[in-house]
Motif scaffolding. Sequence first.
Motif, mmCIF file in Angstrom:
data_model
loop_
_atom_site.group_PDB
_atom_site.id
_atom_site.type_symbol
_atom_site.label_atom_id
_atom_site.label_comp_id
_atom_site.label_asym_id
_atom_site.label_seq_id
_atom_site.Cartn_x
_atom_site.Cartn_y
_atom_site.Cartn_z
ATOM 1 N N ILE A 8 0.841 -1.198 0.000
ATOM 2 C CA ILE A 8 0.000 0.000 0.000
ATOM 3 C C ILE A 8 0.875 1.247 0.000
ATOM 4 O O ILE A 8 1.837 1.352 0.767
ATOM 5 N N LEU A 9 0.526 2.186 -0.866
ATOM 6 C CA LEU A 9 1.186 3.488 -0.914
ATOM 7 C C LEU A 9 0.254 4.538 -0.313
ATOM 8 O O LEU A 9 -0.898 4.661 -0.718
ATOM 9 N N VAL A 10 0.759 5.273 0.659
ATOM 10 C CA VAL A 10 0.039 6.407 1.226
ATOM 11 C C VAL A 10 0.800 7.674 0.861
ATOM 12 O O VAL A 10 2.032 7.723 1.004
ATOM 13 N N ILE A 11 0.095 8.680 0.378
ATOM 14 C CA ILE A 11 0.690 9.994 0.121
ATOM 15 C C ILE A 11 -0.068 11.015 0.947
ATOM 16 O O ILE A 11 -1.296 11.065 0.918
ATOM 17 N N SER A 12 0.666 11.806 1.726
ATOM 18 C CA SER A 12 0.036 12.894 2.471
ATOM 19 C C SER A 12 0.792 14.184 2.200
ATOM 20 O O SER A 12 2.013 14.190 2.037
ATOM 21 N N LEU A 13 0.036 15.277 2.131
ATOM 22 C CA LEU A 13 0.608 16.586 1.847
ATOM 23 C C LEU A 13 0.203 17.562 2.950
ATOM 24 O O LEU A 13 -0.960 17.621 3.340
ATOM 25 N N ILE A 233 -0.076 6.180 11.713
ATOM 26 C CA ILE A 233 0.431 5.837 10.388
ATOM 27 C C ILE A 233 1.783 6.524 10.179
ATOM 28 O O ILE A 233 1.846 7.707 9.846
ATOM 29 N N PRO A 234 2.886 5.817 10.387
ATOM 30 C CA PRO A 234 4.201 6.449 10.278
ATOM 31 C C PRO A 234 4.527 6.928 8.861
ATOM 32 O O PRO A 234 4.112 6.316 7.875
ATOM 33 N N ALA A 235 5.241 8.015 8.787
ATOM 34 C CA ALA A 235 5.791 8.471 7.513
ATOM 35 C C ALA A 235 6.975 7.599 7.137
ATOM 36 O O ALA A 235 7.638 7.026 8.003
ATOM 37 N N HIS A 271 4.840 5.324 3.005
ATOM 38 C CA HIS A 271 4.127 6.592 3.219
ATOM 39 C C HIS A 271 5.027 7.755 2.811
ATOM 40 O O HIS A 271 5.974 8.110 3.516
ATOM 41 N N LEU A 272 4.705 8.364 1.677
ATOM 42 C CA LEU A 272 5.456 9.498 1.134
ATOM 43 C C LEU A 272 4.721 10.790 1.456
ATOM 44 O O LEU A 272 3.492 10.856 1.359
ATOM 45 N N TRP A 273 5.464 11.830 1.851
ATOM 46 C CA TRP A 273 4.802 13.101 2.167
ATOM 47 C C TRP A 273 5.659 14.283 1.738
ATOM 48 O O TRP A 273 6.860 14.175 1.547
ATOM 49 N N TRP A 274 4.993 15.415 1.553
ATOM 50 C CA TRP A 274 5.684 16.670 1.280
ATOM 51 C C TRP A 274 4.719 17.826 1.470
ATOM 52 O O TRP A 274 3.545 17.633 1.788
ATOM 53 N N HIS A 275 5.216 19.044 1.314
ATOM 54 C CA HIS A 275 4.382 20.243 1.352
ATOM 55 C C HIS A 275 4.138 20.701 -0.093
ATOM 56 O O HIS A 275 5.088 20.774 -0.869
ATOM 57 N N PRO A 276 2.911 21.052 -0.459
ATOM 58 C CA PRO A 276 2.699 21.606 -1.800
ATOM 59 C C PRO A 276 3.571 22.829 -2.078
ATOM 60 O O PRO A 276 4.005 23.037 -3.216
ATOM 61 N N LYS A 309 -3.780 4.515 -1.255
ATOM 62 C CA LYS A 309 -4.807 4.758 -0.256
ATOM 63 C C LYS A 309 -4.535 6.070 0.484
ATOM 64 O O LYS A 309 -3.385 6.470 0.672
ATOM 65 N N THR A 310 -5.620 6.719 0.909
ATOM 66 C CA THR A 310 -5.476 7.861 1.807
ATOM 67 C C THR A 310 -5.210 7.337 3.217
ATOM 68 O O THR A 310 -5.367 6.143 3.505
ATOM 69 N N MET A 311 -4.836 8.244 4.112
ATOM 70 C CA MET A 311 -4.660 7.862 5.510
ATOM 71 C C MET A 311 -5.967 7.305 6.078
ATOM 72 O O MET A 311 -5.968 6.289 6.783
ATOM 73 N N GLU A 312 -7.075 7.967 5.774
ATOM 74 C CA GLU A 312 -8.368 7.509 6.278
ATOM 75 C C GLU A 312 -8.698 6.119 5.748
ATOM 76 O O GLU A 312 -9.188 5.250 6.496
ATOM 77 N N GLU A 313 -8.442 5.873 4.466
ATOM 78 C CA GLU A 313 -8.732 4.570 3.872
ATOM 79 C C GLU A 313 -7.881 3.471 4.496
ATOM 80 O O GLU A 313 -8.370 2.366 4.764
ATOM 81 N N LEU A 314 -6.592 3.747 4.730
ATOM 82 C CA LEU A 314 -5.722 2.748 5.347
ATOM 83 C C LEU A 314 -6.180 2.456 6.772
ATOM 84 O O LEU A 314 -6.222 1.292 7.197
ATOM 85 N N ALA A 315 -6.512 3.506 7.524
ATOM 86 C CA ALA A 315 -6.983 3.305 8.898
ATOM 87 C C ALA A 315 -8.253 2.460 8.905
ATOM 88 O O ALA A 315 -8.415 1.563 9.750
#
Length: 335
Positions: A8-13, A233-235, A271-276, A309-315
Amino acid sequence: MVNLQRPILVISLDFELHWGRFDKYSLEEHQGYYEGTLQAIPRILELFEKHQIHATWATVGMLLAKDWEEWTHYSPALLPGYVNSNYSAYHWAINKPNLKGLFAPELALKVSQTPGQEMASHSFAHYYAMESGASKESFQADLMASKKITKDKLGKDPVSLVFPRNQYDPQIIQSASEVGFKNFRTNPEDWFWKNTVEETLLKKIFRTGDTLYPLGKTSSYESPEVYGDICKIPASRLLRPYRKGSIFNPTRIKRIKSEIRAACKQNQVYHLWWHPHNFGHYPMENLKVLEELLEFIDEMKATSGLESKTMEELAKIMFETIEKEKSSDQNISVN
């Protein structure tokens, strides 16, 4: 530990604009930077929709206001009482500047209306929960303000939370859970991501170096941690922006690809993340890098069954899986 049986890939911004930088940078001197950011976000959304990427947008509530009058209306009655007032967005905003980088309700609406995108919270005022003078009461008031403006403006009740500056501890997570948040992004387990309130040059050096070469623990993991109704959900990795002339630009992306490939082989979460706003400088170059990465993710979807998946979907997957396991165990014990 729950075996998810597929990668599963999670991306959060962290969607914050200047509200995430007010205590570090000049708004006046970064107008071009925010102009580039505001132009890049619709392109990011186009790429996400094209490549069927589900992503979590942890949004600072203040940027959902249309102007200073609305900002005042939604601000909580109980404000943070930081010992260092420079950490307060309310203190910074005394003069109420009218420049780019503060309010973007139309853009947030566009995000919320794009398929697969989750509107989460990054607090209302980019609240620093572990700074001296912060309190449970003012923190919860801030989170409730974030929920209210998101509900009123976007019709969404956020259940996912990203803590500003990654400041949290078990008590802070519990405080957020008490006002309705169900899942949280947490830091990697490496020592150089611990206790972000006490930053050191050595931590920064190791965090930067780890984007190029393995200096910490494996970035992917079997499944998030669940305690009751709390899912952490760890980064895995921060997608650092393109730097003009840097020889390390391709190395960072190569490392992310290798980590995703390894996660796919082990049926793990990445879980990949960044700021727009990281795309504010050199937006075209950053968008090109992102598209290259998303094309690779498409390959992993096709060849390894990788799911976005989003964080909500994974949870939700975690909670449902745990409930099924409990039900199965009860049936076995009865029989």
